[in-house]
Design a protein around this motif. Sequence first.
Motif, PDB file in Angstrom:
ATOM      1  N   ALA A 227      -9.970  11.763   3.629  1.00  0.00           N
ATOM      2  CA  ALA A 227     -11.353  11.913   2.833  1.00  0.00           C
ATOM      3  C   ALA A 227     -12.541  11.102   3.684  1.00  0.00           C
ATOM      4  O   ALA A 227     -13.383  11.792   3.736  1.00  0.00           O
ATOM      5  CB  ALA A 227     -10.905  11.278   1.544  1.00  0.00           C
ATOM      6  N   GLY A 228     -12.122  10.037   4.088  1.00  0.00           N
ATOM      7  CA  GLY A 228     -12.971   9.200   5.033  1.00  0.00           C
ATOM      8  C   GLY A 228     -13.558   9.867   6.202  1.00  0.00           C
ATOM      9  O   GLY A 228     -14.737  10.107   6.536  1.00  0.00           O
ATOM     10  N   THR A 229     -12.534  10.757   6.887  1.00  0.00           N
ATOM     11  CA  THR A 229     -12.819  11.431   8.116  1.00  0.00           C
ATOM     12  C   THR A 229     -13.745  12.659   7.591  1.00  0.00           C
ATOM     13  O   THR A 229     -14.699  13.005   8.183  1.00  0.00           O
ATOM     14  CB  THR A 229     -11.648  11.752   8.673  1.00  0.00           C
TER      15      THR A 229
ATOM     16  N   LEU B 153       0.825  -1.364   0.147  1.00  0.00           N
ATOM     17  CA  LEU B 153       0.016  -0.072   0.051  1.00  0.00           C
ATOM     18  C   LEU B 153       0.806   1.223  -0.083  1.00  0.00           C
ATOM     19  O   LEU B 153       1.944   1.173   0.870  1.00  0.00           O
ATOM     20  CB  LEU B 153      -0.790   0.003   1.191  1.00  0.00           C
ATOM     21  N   ASP B 154       0.443   2.243  -0.840  1.00  0.00           N
ATOM     22  CA  ASP B 154       1.081   3.356  -0.808  1.00  0.00           C
ATOM     23  C   ASP B 154       0.644   4.342   0.479  1.00  0.00           C
ATOM     24  O   ASP B 154      -0.381   4.619   0.536  1.00  0.00           O
ATOM     25  CB  ASP B 154       0.751   4.290  -2.140  1.00  0.00           C
ATOM     26  N   GLU B 155       1.775   4.291   1.103  1.00  0.00           N
ATOM     27  CA  GLU B 155       1.130   5.074   2.646  1.00  0.00           C
ATOM     28  C   GLU B 155       0.798   6.529   2.359  1.00  0.00           C
ATOM     29  O   GLU B 155      -0.195   6.796   3.375  1.00  0.00           O
ATOM     30  CB  GLU B 155       2.639   5.253   3.558  1.00  0.00           C
ATOM     31  N   GLU B 156       1.104   7.325   1.551  1.00  0.00           N
ATOM     32  CA  GLU B 156       0.772   8.691   1.194  1.00  0.00           C
ATOM     33  C   GLU B 156      -0.898   8.523   0.806  1.00  0.00           C
ATOM     34  O   GLU B 156      -1.862   9.137   1.161  1.00  0.00           O
ATOM     35  CB  GLU B 156       1.318   9.307   0.240  1.00  0.00           C
ATOM     36  N   LEU B 157      -1.182   7.523  -0.297  1.00  0.00           N
ATOM     37  CA  LEU B 157      -2.657   7.306  -0.606  1.00  0.00           C
ATOM     38  C   LEU B 157      -3.461   6.982   0.166  1.00  0.00           C
ATOM     39  O   LEU B 157      -4.601   7.444   0.365  1.00  0.00           O
ATOM     40  CB  LEU B 157      -2.578   6.368  -2.041  1.00  0.00           C
ATOM     41  N   LEU B 158      -2.853   6.024   1.200  1.00  0.00           N
ATOM     42  CA  LEU B 158      -3.492   5.398   2.447  1.00  0.00           C
ATOM     43  C   LEU B 158      -3.929   6.646   3.390  1.00  0.00           C
ATOM     44  O   LEU B 158      -5.149   6.764   3.772  1.00  0.00           O
ATOM     45  CB  LEU B 158      -2.988   4.442   3.189  1.00  0.00           C
TER      46      LEU B 158
END
Length: 187
Positions: A22-24, A11-16
């Motif tokens: 965004a979810g928050t 997983l790309d940590e920056e995208l995660l």
Amino acid sequence: MDPDNPVAMALDEELLLQARQAGTRWAEAQDHVVQAKTAYHQAVRRLHLGGASLREIAEALGISHQRVHQIIEATGGTAGWRSRRKSADPACGFCGAGKTEVTRLVAGPGVFICDGCVSIACRVVEEAGRPDASRAHLELVALPSALSCSFCGKSATEVSALVTGGGVRICEGCARFCDEIIEARSL
């Protein structure tokens, strides 16, 4: 990549991090929507409890009569509430003052207006606005409108001016007629 699991990917940590942020924001926005909807529904219910009919509210807000009914029922309905206009003790529909608190109280069909509010209503019509008044907040109904006079039933389009306050309305003709009644009884 895990050599034992060829399907697993890194997983790309920056995208995660962006996805979590965004979810928050999305969850916060949903909370704001719920709060705004609740405030709107409560305001609609207060309009009705203040004396406005379901149809008047629907027209003013640009929604259906049925939707207004649903909103009012969903926010507690009107059970146990009595309109000021249907009270056993006569009171001015505009300011709520009882017959013992005013000099004169003029009766209409299921609605009353006190001498003070008659005077204010006449001034509102003459000044084409809203005069300062400590007793009641009265103002002209903006035209075009489907609202009608609570006294004679004429619509706003049938009268030269319509004054509203406290969930009731009075046209210029009825205000002047009430003023004449008060003057005649004062002699």
